[in-house]
Design an enzyme around this catalytic site. Structure first.
Site, short mmCIF file in Angstrom:
data_model
loop_
_atom_site.label_atom_id
_atom_site.label_comp_id
_atom_site.label_asym_id
_atom_site.label_seq_id
_atom_site.Cartn_x
_atom_site.Cartn_y
_atom_site.Cartn_z
N GLU A 277 44.37 18.85 42.94
CA GLU A 277 44.76 17.95 44.03
C GLU A 277 46.28 17.80 44.03
O GLU A 277 46.90 17.74 42.98
CB GLU A 277 44.10 16.59 43.80
CG GLU A 277 44.50 15.50 44.79
CD GLU A 277 44.03 14.12 44.34
OE1 GLU A 277 43.68 13.30 45.21
OE2 GLU A 277 44.00 13.86 43.12
N LYS A 337 39.08 14.96 51.54
CA LYS A 337 38.58 13.96 50.59
C LYS A 337 37.93 12.80 51.34
O LYS A 337 38.51 12.25 52.28
CB LYS A 337 39.75 13.45 49.74
CG LYS A 337 39.38 12.50 48.62
CD LYS A 337 40.64 12.16 47.82
CE LYS A 337 40.34 11.23 46.66
NZ LYS A 337 41.57 10.91 45.89
N CYS A 388 39.09 14.22 42.63
CA CYS A 388 39.62 13.16 41.77
C CYS A 388 38.75 11.89 41.79
O CYS A 388 37.68 11.86 41.21
CB CYS A 388 41.06 12.87 42.18
SG CYS A 388 42.00 11.96 40.92
#
Length: 517
Positions: A277, A337, A388
């Site tokens: 990321e 995301k 994440c």
């Protein structure tokens, strides 16, 4: 199990409330110590047994206060990394807010401790508290679930059976059952009562051992060679991305170096590569120079690469995007995301929060969430993207596997949190996800710790913090689904119903008692 005695309570000893407060806070500290990087997972049941001793038979108000103290003892040290670069205010605010949720959980535990077989209901109430924390406020913050401290523990196979809710339930049941076993053994030292109370301790352990065959490392669909890149960052802290081009160049250089190692025979050729990321905070769709250097690196390695980028549309929010980059076709499929971190990637109540910390203005433009799971076809392998913070959410990981992921990738950026324990807490979380869905988990991180995790939760390769590196490993491909993947949220819903049933039974009992009076 025997219900609590209905006889008059013994006279209160002077100082007893203070002792209970100290023990409650201590139980929280013990729970914190059970989490990584310490391999002390077995402390968790004992910490909950100690908390149960503080809450058993207490009034709801006392249960709330004592459990809030336990929550502070637990979460203040666990979440200290949230203030790594922004000072103590965000850390204290988050830890205190989350501790209040644990206080509400303690209130419920104090209530159900009046029921027969109360450890079962109390463990379900604990899961209900975790479910609430995972959803509210601002989308929830599941960090610190009991399950996430059990990556090395005997209870871990429960994750493959019923997901993290069942794993948390097993740990809680063992802890509350342990206290009940000691309590009844002291008051009613008979074989029958000892055997009954021992069941609440033995049952979750036995269930975990029975679920162990679900934890498999076998390759169902063959194997592939995967690589993760850790390019490192120019400096620690919030300002690391002020040198966005340096971060991108680091990942480009490490990928080209891997390509050279492959050509020289020093490393096997990967079938695909995953970057972290924020490995390119320069939008490759808008920045021609960024696009050119990424393309250079991907062409050098000659296989599909998943690139973590910040995409800045002309209007609307930013996008934290993974881009599938083909060595011939260039950028193709994307994944945005879905779980956006509040007060990190977006600032709720910005004007109000600014009164307490001017650091909110570092986030000048909020990120917006994506909608759909992202499974990239990388050289014929379905690689599911879980970016994440998303790894903390059951539904984000599960939906990716249900959408066809044979491998899970968790590209992350932990540079903001320096050398804190956050990295190791997240790595343990990824290990639990590997067992939960029986998938290899690839963890590329900008600054570390990057890792390759097998479907049984073992780490077979990992990097050091703040070191440029590349991990190349042959990994098994799996398409089978664990019961946890198939059942989805149903185990959690069942435990929520169990908790509601216990609290409902108390409500009915009180109504009947009032009518009788």
């Amino acid at each position: 199990m025997t219900p609590p005695d209905t006889a008059a309570a013994p006279p209160r000893r002077r100082g007893a409330p203070l002792v209970r407060c100290v023990l409650a806070a201590l139980s929280g500290v013990l729970l914190y110590l059970s989490f990584p990087p310490r391999p002390l997972w077995w402390l968790a049941p004992f910490s909950l047994a100690l908390l149960a001793g503080c809450l058993y038979g207490r009034r709801p108000r006392a249960g709330f206060g004592l459990a809030t103290l336990a929550g502070l003892g637990y979460l203040l040290p666990l979440l200290v990394w949230t203030g790594e670069e922004v000072g103590p205010v965000p850390w204290l605010a988050l830890a205190c807010l989350e501790a209040l949720f644990i206080g509400l959980t303690g209130l419920g535990i104090a209530l159900v401790s009046r029921l027969p077989a109360w450890p079962v209901f109390a463990a379900a109430v604990w899961v209900a508290g975790e479910a609430l924390r995972a959803r509210a406020p601002f989308g929830g913050f599941p960090w610190g679930k009991l399950a996430f401290g059990q990556a090395d523990g005997v209870f871990t196979p429960l994750a493959a059976l019923g997901g993290t809710p069942l794993l948390s339930f097993g740990v809680a049941l063992c802890g509350f059952g342990l206290y009940e076993a000691v309590r009844i053994a002291r008051r009613h030292p008979s074989r029958t009562t000892a055997a009954l109370t021992a069941l609440t301790v033995a049952a979750p352990v036995a269930a975990a051992l029975a679920a162990r065959p679900l934890v498999s490392d076998a390759a169902e669909d063959g194997t592939v060679v995967a690589a993760v890149i850790q390019g490192n960052v120019p400096r620690l802290g919030l300002d690391f991305n002020s040198q966005r081009r340096a971060v991108l160049d680091n990942h480009v250089k490490r990928t080209i170096r891997l390509a050279e190692d492959v050509k020289a025979g020093r490393a096997p050729k990967p079938d695909f590569v995953v970057w972290p990321e924020n490995s390119s905070d320069l939008d490759p769709y808008a920045e021609a120079d960024a696009r050119a250097v990424i393309d250079e690196a991907v062409r050098a390695i000659g296989v599909p690469v998943a690139i973590g980028a910040v995409v800045a549309p002309e209007t609307g929010p930013l996008r934290n995007t993974m881009i599938l980059w083909d060595p011939v076709a260039g950028p193709t499929t994307t994944y945005d995301k879905r779980k956006i971190q509040p007060f990190g990637e977006r600032i709720p109540m910005r004007s109000f929060v600014r009164l307490f910390s001017s650091d909110v203005d570092r986030v000048r433009r909020d990120f917006g969430p994506g909608k759909d799971p992202g499974v990239f076809d990388m050289a014929g392998t379905g690689v599911g993207m879980v970016t994440c913070f998303e790894a903390a959410f059951d539904d984000a990981v599960r939906s990716t596997v249900q959408d066809g992921a044979q491998v899970i990738a968790v590209p992350s950026n932990n540079a903001t949190f320096g050398r804190s324990q956050m990295t190791y807490q997240q790595l343990a979380m990824d290990r639990v996800r590997a067992v939960e869905h029986s998938r290899t988990v690839l963890v590329p991180v900008t600054s570390g710790v990057s890792a390759v995790i097998r479907p049984d939760g073992r780490i077979v390769a990992q990097t050091r913090l703040f070191t440029a590196d590349a991990l190349v490993a042959e990994i098994p491909l799996r398409s089978g689904r664990t019961p946890a993947t198939v059942l989805g949220p149903l185990p959690e819903y069942a435990l929520l119903l169990l908790a509601a049933g216990g609290l409902g039974a108390l409500a009915v009992r009180r109504v009947r008692a009032r009518r009788g009076a």
